[in-house]
Design a protein around this motif. Structure first.
Motif, PDB file in Angstrom:
ATOM      1  N   VAL A 122      -2.875 -12.649   7.211  1.00  0.00           N
ATOM      2  CA  VAL A 122      -2.141 -11.387   7.339  1.00  0.00           C
ATOM      3  C   VAL A 122      -2.371 -10.513   6.110  1.00  0.00           C
ATOM      4  CG1 VAL A 122       0.164 -10.365   7.465  1.00  0.00           C
ATOM      5  CG2 VAL A 122      -0.401 -12.348   8.890  1.00  0.00           C
ATOM      6  N   GLN A 123      -2.388 -11.124   4.924  1.00  0.00           N
ATOM      7  CA  GLN A 123      -2.618 -10.344   3.701  1.00  0.00           C
ATOM      8  C   GLN A 123      -4.015  -9.741   3.683  1.00  0.00           C
ATOM      9  OE1 GLN A 123      -1.487 -13.431   0.847  1.00  0.00           O
ATOM     10  NE2 GLN A 123       0.377 -12.295   0.347  1.00  0.00           N
ATOM     11  N   TRP A 124      -5.011 -10.487   4.146  1.00  0.00           N
ATOM     12  CA  TRP A 124      -6.357  -9.916   4.239  1.00  0.00           C
ATOM     13  C   TRP A 124      -6.365  -8.761   5.246  1.00  0.00           C
ATOM     14  CZ3 TRP A 124     -10.324 -10.163   1.099  1.00  0.00           C
ATOM     15  CH2 TRP A 124     -10.464 -11.261   0.245  1.00  0.00           C
ATOM     16  N   GLY A 125      -5.635  -8.923   6.355  1.00  0.00           N
ATOM     17  CA  GLY A 125      -5.552  -7.839   7.325  1.00  0.00           C
ATOM     18  C   GLY A 125      -4.883  -6.610   6.748  1.00  0.00           C
ATOM     19  N   LYS A 126      -3.823  -6.811   5.964  1.00  0.00           N
ATOM     20  CA  LYS A 126      -3.156  -5.672   5.314  1.00  0.00           C
ATOM     21  C   LYS A 126      -4.095  -5.005   4.309  1.00  0.00           C
ATOM     22  CE  LYS A 126       0.107  -2.859   3.930  1.00  0.00           C
ATOM     23  NZ  LYS A 126       1.102  -3.279   2.936  1.00  0.00           N
ATOM     24  N   LEU A 127      -4.919  -5.793   3.615  1.00  0.00           N
ATOM     25  CA  LEU A 127      -5.864  -5.193   2.673  1.00  0.00           C
ATOM     26  C   LEU A 127      -6.795  -4.220   3.402  1.00  0.00           C
ATOM     27  CD1 LEU A 127      -7.691  -6.799  -0.274  1.00  0.00           C
ATOM     28  CD2 LEU A 127      -9.015  -5.492   1.368  1.00  0.00           C
ATOM     29  N   ILE A 128      -7.236  -4.599   4.600  1.00  0.00           N
ATOM     30  CA  ILE A 128      -8.101  -3.697   5.372  1.00  0.00           C
ATOM     31  C   ILE A 128      -7.384  -2.377   5.637  1.00  0.00           C
ATOM     32  CG2 ILE A 128      -9.205  -3.369   7.618  1.00  0.00           C
ATOM     33  CD1 ILE A 128      -9.833  -6.382   7.592  1.00  0.00           C
ATOM     34  N   LEU A 129      -6.109  -2.443   6.009  1.00  0.00           N
ATOM     35  CA  LEU A 129      -5.352  -1.211   6.228  1.00  0.00           C
ATOM     36  C   LEU A 129      -5.137  -0.454   4.921  1.00  0.00           C
ATOM     37  CD1 LEU A 129      -2.598  -2.322   8.783  1.00  0.00           C
ATOM     38  CD2 LEU A 129      -4.819  -1.261   9.242  1.00  0.00           C
ATOM     39  N   ASN A 130      -4.954  -1.187   3.825  1.00  0.00           N
ATOM     40  CA  ASN A 130      -4.711  -0.543   2.530  1.00  0.00           C
ATOM     41  C   ASN A 130      -5.929   0.214   1.999  1.00  0.00           C
ATOM     42  OD1 ASN A 130      -2.000  -1.052   2.060  1.00  0.00           O
ATOM     43  ND2 ASN A 130      -2.370  -3.007   1.052  1.00  0.00           N
ATOM     44  N   LEU A 131      -7.099  -0.001   2.587  1.00  0.00           N
ATOM     45  CA  LEU A 131      -8.262   0.802   2.192  1.00  0.00           C
ATOM     46  C   LEU A 131      -7.997   2.283   2.450  1.00  0.00           C
ATOM     47  CD1 LEU A 131     -11.138  -1.451   3.621  1.00  0.00           C
ATOM     48  CD2 LEU A 131     -10.409  -1.269   1.234  1.00  0.00           C
ATOM     49  N   THR A 132      -7.083   2.571   3.374  1.00  0.00           N
ATOM     50  CA  THR A 132      -6.717   3.951   3.693  1.00  0.00           C
ATOM     51  C   THR A 132      -6.034   4.641   2.510  1.00  0.00           C
ATOM     52  OG1 THR A 132      -6.500   3.413   6.032  1.00  0.00           O
ATOM     53  CG2 THR A 132      -5.304   5.351   5.246  1.00  0.00           C
ATOM     54  N   ASN A 133      -5.349   3.868   1.654  1.00  0.00           N
ATOM     55  CA  ASN A 133      -4.586   4.473   0.562  1.00  0.00           C
ATOM     56  C   ASN A 133      -5.449   5.370  -0.308  1.00  0.00           C
ATOM     57  OD1 ASN A 133      -2.769   2.674   1.648  1.00  0.00           O
ATOM     58  ND2 ASN A 133      -2.106   1.815  -0.303  1.00  0.00           N
ATOM     59  N   ALA A 134      -6.635   4.871  -0.658  1.00  0.00           N
ATOM     60  CA  ALA A 134      -7.523   5.640  -1.532  1.00  0.00           C
ATOM     61  C   ALA A 134      -8.063   6.877  -0.825  1.00  0.00           C
ATOM     62  CB  ALA A 134      -8.671   4.757  -2.005  1.00  0.00           C
ATOM     63  N   VAL A 135      -8.372   6.747   0.458  1.00  0.00           N
ATOM     64  CA  VAL A 135      -8.863   7.898   1.210  1.00  0.00           C
ATOM     65  C   VAL A 135      -7.798   8.983   1.240  1.00  0.00           C
ATOM     66  CG1 VAL A 135      -9.797   8.686   3.414  1.00  0.00           C
ATOM     67  CG2 VAL A 135     -10.303   6.378   2.608  1.00  0.00           C
ATOM     68  N   ASN A 136      -6.554   8.589   1.446  1.00  0.00           N
ATOM     69  CA  ASN A 136      -5.467   9.554   1.450  1.00  0.00           C
ATOM     70  C   ASN A 136      -5.338  10.241   0.094  1.00  0.00           C
ATOM     71  OD1 ASN A 136      -1.955   9.637   1.361  1.00  0.00           O
ATOM     72  ND2 ASN A 136      -3.166  10.878   2.744  1.00  0.00           N
ATOM     73  N   ALA A 137      -5.505   9.479  -0.983  1.00  0.00           N
ATOM     74  CA  ALA A 137      -5.408  10.055  -2.327  1.00  0.00           C
ATOM     75  C   ALA A 137      -6.510  11.077  -2.578  1.00  0.00           C
ATOM     76  CB  ALA A 137      -5.468   8.947  -3.374  1.00  0.00           C
ATOM     77  N   LEU A 138      -7.682  10.876  -1.991  1.00  0.00           N
ATOM     78  CA  LEU A 138      -8.801  11.796  -2.187  1.00  0.00           C
ATOM     79  C   LEU A 138      -8.746  12.997  -1.244  1.00  0.00           C
ATOM     80  CD1 LEU A 138     -11.727   9.218  -2.558  1.00  0.00           C
ATOM     81  CD2 LEU A 138     -10.567  10.461  -4.393  1.00  0.00           C
ATOM     82  N   SER A 139      -8.060  12.840  -0.104  1.00  0.00           N
ATOM     83  CA  SER A 139      -8.098  13.885   0.921  1.00  0.00           C
ATOM     84  C   SER A 139      -7.254  15.103   0.571  1.00  0.00           C
ATOM     85  CB  SER A 139      -7.602  13.312   2.251  1.00  0.00           C
ATOM     86  OG  SER A 139      -6.195  13.095   2.209  1.00  0.00           O
ATOM     87  N   GLY A 140      -6.176  14.901  -0.204  1.00  0.00           N
ATOM     88  CA  GLY A 140      -5.250  15.992  -0.475  1.00  0.00           C
ATOM     89  C   GLY A 140      -4.330  16.304   0.686  1.00  0.00           C
ATOM     90  N   LEU A 141      -4.326  15.454   1.721  1.00  0.00           N
ATOM     91  CA  LEU A 141      -3.535  15.681   2.922  1.00  0.00           C
ATOM     92  C   LEU A 141      -2.399  14.666   3.013  1.00  0.00           C
ATOM     93  CD1 LEU A 141      -6.483  16.053   5.453  1.00  0.00           C
ATOM     94  CD2 LEU A 141      -5.249  17.906   4.306  1.00  0.00           C
TER      95      LEU A 141
END
Length: 325
Positions: free
Chosen positions: A175-194
């Protein structure tokens, strides 16, 4: 029999929310955190979520680590970079029979805590929702999701209260590895400005999310690592769903859009405040694993480099296509 005493060690946004909800339900809770945040919490907590639920709580608060001495359960909520320090404080102050639970992102923190706390009961967990600070003492759950805890020690029964959905899992590492895959979104959100919702409704940014997830899934397969993504759809199906035209994405991925319209990931706040981000524990984990198995992860590596640069120089304007170059 006395109520088990729960100490939330490193109470930031997630810790204050979880600890506050537990306290509101009558659990014996102490928040251990930094002076500024604990001063706000002393005046009481206001807890709310994207669906309109709200409650108030007044847990005990402390800035002194010796409060750990009274803990029966320690919920570790610090960012990954502070795990070593918190582990040493628990070793010094907490009784050996206290159960230690890592409510942290990433896949290495439970191992670090077990190394620092040999012979103690250290358990993994996964927090499946995002929490943001909306004002002094106000913590808002801005996405749906549940808490999953490693089975045993009665943790789910202790933590399952109004406002928290808690599930026991024997496969918490997957489950933690699966959450890490979803957490890859965090950085994209930080770069998007949205906001998260704006990003999810932009096909260009969804393509970046999909590329990262596809790279991560390929690397994990090569490494023989099982990942169970905590989502309505199986992990392999998420990249194709993200690549769909927005009209189709809206219809098929409605659960992904159960997000507060203003919600952003915590990495946005970390960059704005000049704090260390967890990008090395997210993107860095996948890039290093890919290198060990001879697999390229170009989009993930580019996102990693951009966030590292943003930590030094600030976020620069980016288009989604810039991350494919």
């Amino acid at each position: 029999m006395a109520e088990p005493r729960i100490v939330v060690a490193g109470a930031g946004a997630v810790g204050c929310f979880v600890g506050g909800v537990l306290a509101a339900a009558g659990r014996d809770v102490v928040l251990l955190g930094r002076a500024r945040l604990m001063e706000e919490a002393r005046a009481g907590l206001w807890l709310s979520d994207f669906a309109g639920w709200e409650t108030r709580a007044a847990p005990e608060v402390s800035e002194a680590p010796d409060v750990l001495a009274g803990a029966d359960v320690v919920l570790v909520c610090v960012k990954s970079g502070a795990t070593e320090e918190m582990g040493r404080l628990i070793a010094e102050h907490a009784k050996e029979r206290a159960v230690v639970v890592s409510l942290q992102n990433g896949v290495r923190n439970v191992g670090h805590l077990r190394r620092l706390l040999p012979g103690r009961d250290v358990r993994g967990a996964m927090v499946g929702f995002n929490v943001v600070a909306r004002g002094p003492g106000w913590f808002h759950r801005s996405t749906s999701g549940e808490i999953m805890v490693e089975a045993g020690a009665g943790l789910a029964q202790l933590m399952r209260v109004p406002g928290l959905v808690v599930e026991e899992r024997a496969d918490i590492e997957a489950v933690q590895w699966g959450k890490l895959i979803l957490n890859l979104t965090n950085a994209v959100n930080a770069l998007s400005g949205l906001s998260l919702r704006e990003m999810l409704l932009d096909r260009g940014w969804r393509r970046v999310m999909a590329a990262q997830m596809a790279e991560a899934l390929r690397v994990l397969r090569a490494a023989g690592i099982v990942a169970k993504v905590p989502a309505k759809a199986p992990g392999w199906a998420i990249p194709p769903i993200l690549r769909m035209p927005t009209w189709a994405f809206r219809r098929i991925a409605a659960p992904m859009l159960t997000v507060d319209p203003r919600a952003r990931t915590s990495m946005v706040a970390d960059l704005e405040a000049g704090r260390r981000t967890e990008v090395d524990e997210f993107q860095g984990e996948i890039v290093r694993l890919g290198e060990r198995h001879g697999l390229a992860t170009p989009v993930t590596a580019r996102v990693l480099a951009e966030v590292q640069a943003a930590g030094r120089d600030g976020v620069r304007p980016l288009r989604p296509d810039d991350l494919f170059q």
